[in-house]
Design a protein around this motif. Structure first.
Motif, PDB file in Angstrom:
ATOM      1  N   UNK A 127      28.746  -3.056 -15.742  1.00  0.00           N
ATOM      2  CA  UNK A 127      28.489  -3.035 -14.419  1.00  0.00           C
ATOM      3  C   UNK A 127      29.708  -4.080 -13.993  1.00  0.00           C
ATOM      4  N   UNK A 128      30.154  -3.606 -12.768  1.00  0.00           N
ATOM      5  CA  UNK A 128      31.379  -4.568 -11.977  1.00  0.00           C
ATOM      6  C   UNK A 128      32.258  -5.179 -13.103  1.00  0.00           C
ATOM      7  N   UNK A 143      19.970   1.114 -12.021  1.00  0.00           N
ATOM      8  CA  UNK A 143      19.979   2.281 -12.923  1.00  0.00           C
ATOM      9  C   UNK A 143      20.905   2.004 -13.806  1.00  0.00           C
ATOM     10  N   UNK A 144      22.187   1.489 -13.639  1.00  0.00           N
ATOM     11  CA  UNK A 144      23.129   1.422 -14.590  1.00  0.00           C
ATOM     12  C   UNK A 144      22.712   0.510 -15.642  1.00  0.00           C
ATOM     13  N   UNK A 194      22.149   0.399  -1.530  1.00  0.00           N
ATOM     14  CA  UNK A 194      22.759   1.557  -2.529  1.00  0.00           C
ATOM     15  C   UNK A 194      23.559   0.810  -3.721  1.00  0.00           C
ATOM     16  N   UNK A 195      24.218  -0.316  -3.460  1.00  0.00           N
ATOM     17  CA  UNK A 195      24.558  -1.114  -4.623  1.00  0.00           C
ATOM     18  C   UNK A 195      23.394  -1.669  -5.498  1.00  0.00           C
ATOM     19  N   UNK A 234      25.233  -8.513 -13.445  1.00  0.00           N
ATOM     20  CA  UNK A 234      25.052  -9.427 -12.359  1.00  0.00           C
ATOM     21  C   UNK A 234      24.829  -8.664 -10.842  1.00  0.00           C
ATOM     22  N   UNK A 235      24.166  -9.083 -10.059  1.00  0.00           N
ATOM     23  CA  UNK A 235      24.153  -8.416  -8.577  1.00  0.00           C
ATOM     24  C   UNK A 235      24.264  -9.436  -7.638  1.00  0.00           C
ATOM     25  N   UNK A 236      24.943  -9.458  -6.678  1.00  0.00           N
ATOM     26  CA  UNK A 236      25.264 -10.192  -5.340  1.00  0.00           C
ATOM     27  C   UNK A 236      24.000 -10.082  -4.437  1.00  0.00           C
TER      28      UNK A 236
END
Length: 220
Positions: free
Chosen positions: A127-128, A118-119, A111-112, A103-105
């Motif tokens: 991830x995280x 990519x990850x 950059x994050x 997940x992504x905020x």
């Protein structure tokens, strides 16, 4: 070949922002957009993206159900990166349980965002991991999930596979696990593949969720 991305969010500004960030990278290409999860399956079949960056909450079909639908109906499905406003959210954990790869905020720095795409595309690290642990601690039934426990018992992981799974849960990449265990990276990849196959997990994120829910790894 660039990493191809499909953006799915009901907010045009969010899609525009993600597109601007991602298309500034030479190795990432945004191949399409959608405003709701209901449009994901036909677009995935048409565009064959490597990664779908998808909002977890949308009006017609949310990211959780869209993730389930993609994984259920699409051959060789893409990686799914859930985009969310709140990090410690039961919706995010349910999306991970449904098969999302991370997940992504929405407030993440450029950059994050690039790093996350990519990850997830590479699939060789979690991830995280600290945030996944926190989510598992709050929503993962404290190792009391009977189905997960039974699946872990049936898996009959070897001692080395169990060690690899614990290191995966800590967020170590294949290269980092190889260094820790003093073995080759290809050997680690073989162990990871065996762990996923035995657990019936799509990728390392689902394997780690299973490890937490079964109590095999404590989220604290």
């Amino acid at each position: 070949m660039p990493v191809t991305v499909l953006l799915v969010d009901d907010e045009p500004l969010v899609r525009a922002g993600l597109r601007a960030v991602l298309e500034a990278q030479p190795d990432i290409e945004v191949v399409g957009e959608a405003a709701d999860g209901a449009a994901v399956i036909p677009l995935v079949r048409q565009l064959r993206p490597d990664v779908v960056a998808m909002d977890v909450r949308m009006p017609l079909l949310d990211g959780i159900e869209a993730t389930r639908a993609v994984l259920r109906t699409v051959t060789e499905p893409p990686k799914i990166l859930v985009v969310t406003t709140f990090e410690n959210d039961e919706y995010v954990y349910e999306a991970l349980r449904a098969g999302a790869d991370g997940f992504l905020l929405k407030r993440a720095r450029p950059a994050e965002i690039v790093h996350a795409v990519r990850l997830v595309a590479e699939g060789e690290s979690l991830l995280f991991p600290a945030s996944v642990r926190q989510l598992a601690a709050e929503y993962g039934e404290g190792g009391g999930n009977r189905v997960a426990r039974a699946a872990m018992q049936r898996a009959q992981l070897t001692e080395r596979e169990a060690e690899v799974l614990r290191l995966m849960a800590r967020g170590l990449s294949n290269a980092e696990i190889a260094e820790r265990l003093v073995v080759g990276t290809e050997t680690v990849k073989s162990h990871v593949s065996a762990v996923l196959a035995k657990l019936g997990a799509r990728d390392r994120t689902q394997a780690v969720i299973a490890a937490y829910e079964s109590g095999f790894v404590a989220p604290g």
